[in-house]
Design an enzyme around this catalytic site. Structure first.
Site, mmCIF file in Angstrom:
data_model
loop_
_atom_site.group_PDB
_atom_site.id
_atom_site.type_symbol
_atom_site.label_atom_id
_atom_site.label_comp_id
_atom_site.label_asym_id
_atom_site.label_seq_id
_atom_site.Cartn_x
_atom_site.Cartn_y
_atom_site.Cartn_z
ATOM 1 N N HIS A 169 -38.949 4.880 37.260
ATOM 2 C CA HIS A 169 -37.650 4.321 37.629
ATOM 3 C C HIS A 169 -37.843 3.270 38.703
ATOM 4 C CE1 HIS A 169 -33.428 4.096 38.887
ATOM 5 N NE2 HIS A 169 -33.185 4.527 37.657
ATOM 6 N N GLU A 217 -33.347 9.504 30.935
ATOM 7 C CA GLU A 217 -33.380 9.336 29.475
ATOM 8 C C GLU A 217 -34.072 10.487 28.759
ATOM 9 O OE1 GLU A 217 -31.495 7.153 28.729
ATOM 10 O OE2 GLU A 217 -31.955 5.129 29.425
#
Ligand code: COA
Length: 360
Positions: free
Chosen positions: A243, A302
């Site tokens: 991320h 996700e």
């Protein structure tokens, strides 16, 4: 290269804060951990919209009425539109909505992905689209429009938790796109269309589909270490990990992992699928740590999104559209905030090209 450019402050916001060092997400003063246990998607919408739009008498009824209003646009889906990937078909239908800035327009934009994605998926399989039931909560009605049957309480709660979890997340790429367009005073539909276009890329909202491709490719838990090692050796990125902001675990991953476990307990997820995902996660985290000891690469939102949406019956090519069902609330609040409190966004670039040759 442009080291440090990501640290430029592009907006002030009261809407959400992503604390990447401590793995915390705050939405208007409420931490995600609290939000997922206390609030429905309609509640979060009320939280995000407060002060930017008049408060509807009852958010659930107002959103239900908005679903009914946008359903009339489904008839515009011709065969060429239906043949598009669902997120592109949804974007085309969304572009039919008017570009105003009021609460009705905002609610119709929130309703649109939840109505258009199930309708397009059904039309793609030669089944008739199912009209919304405005009396249902938003998540439950979305699932009913997808499958044609009332969802179980656990299924409705799982989708609701997903929508709450992804509703807003600081100045991510799609939200920034929404704010850039809103800063020109174009209307809400234009802002949402820009945001949706940014969301569909695999580095932003397009990752959960490929997470399932990874699960399928690995096949059984025992093969996870070798498969991951081969991917990393080829220089591939593992979808669902890493991320830009979080340097610790993405708090949304845990919010969704617990929803996935709840679904598994109710028998809605094959335990073997969950065991495979957990084996891949363990091996991926260990190998990413060994490969990049100085760059924390943790599970992101996700990864468990993929399992959750698969269990709820959404096909993987529609996952980005389901992400939009939740994030659209954040986009609209940010667009209003930018239009009301911000200036035209016009960043500078750093020119690194050649200078013109002076005539001799
Ligand atoms: N798998 C393997 N390596 C990864 C990785 C992943 N998922 N994410 C980052 N890395 C590596 C990069 O290859 C890079 O290595 P290098 O320095 O040798 O080139 C290093 O870690 C730093 O990556 P960087 O591209 O600077 O990170 P970023 O902040 O730009 O990227 C993401 C953030 C999310 C785009 C990135 O982690 C990624 O592509 N993840 C997979 C896609 C995904 O899950 N997206 C959903 C995000 S919520």
């Amino acid at each position: 290269m442009n080291a440090g450019l990501e640290d430029v402050v592009a907006a002030q916001t009261v809407l959400s804060d992503v604390d990447g060092n401590n793995g915390r997400l705050i939405v208007r003063g409420v931490s995600l951990d609290a939000l997922v246990t206390t609030s429905s998607y309609e509640d979060v919408l009320g939280l995000l919209f407060a002060g930017f739009f008049p408060k509807p008498a009852a958010m659930q009824a107002a959103l239900g009425a908005a679903r009914v209003a946008v359903f009339s646009h489904v008839t515009a889906a011709d065969p060429a539109l239906i043949a598009l990937p669902p997120v592109d078909g949804m974007r085309a239908l969304l572009a039919r909505l008017g570009d105003s800035d009021d609460l009705d327009a905002a609610l119709q934009l929130v309703a649109a992905p939840a109505v258009f994605i199930p309708a397009l998926l059904r039309l793609q399989s030669d089944k008739p689209a199912i009209a919304p039931d405005p009396s249902r909560p938003h998540a439950a009605d979305t699932l009913a429009m997808l499958t044609g049957a009332a969802p179980t309480d656990q299924q409705a709660a799982a989708l609701d938790r997903y929508l709450v979890t992804v509703a807003d997340h600081g100045l991510n790429a799609s939200t920034f796109a929404a704010r850039v367009v809103a800063s020109t005073r174009a209307g809400l539909t234009s802002s949402v269309l820009a945001a949706l276009s940014a969301l569909k890329g695999p580095l932003h909202g397009g990752a959960p589909g490929p997470v399932l491709d990874m699960l399928d490719a690995v096949g059984i838990p025992e093969q996870a270490p070798a498969w991951i090692a081969a991917e990393l050796a080829r220089g591939e990125r593992l979808m669902g990990f890493g991320h830009r902001i979080y340097r610790v675990r993405d708090p949304r991953a845990d919010a969704l992992k617990s929803a996935v476990r709840m679904l598994a307990q109710s028998g809605a997820i094959d335990p073997a699928r969950l065991a495979l995902a957990e084996a891949i996660e363990r091996s991926a985290l260990a190998q990413l740590k060994a490969k990049k000891p100085d760059r924390p690469l943790e599970t992101n939102v996700e990864f468990y999104t993929a399992l959750l949406l698969e269990a709820l019956g959404f096909p993987r090519q529609a996952f980005t559209g389901v992400f939009a069902m939740g994030r659209v609330g954040g986009w609209i609040a940010h667009a209003r905030e930018q239009a009301e409190t911000g200036r035209l966004i016009r960043p500078k670039s750093v020119y690194v090209g050649p200078q013109p040759q002076e005539a001799a």
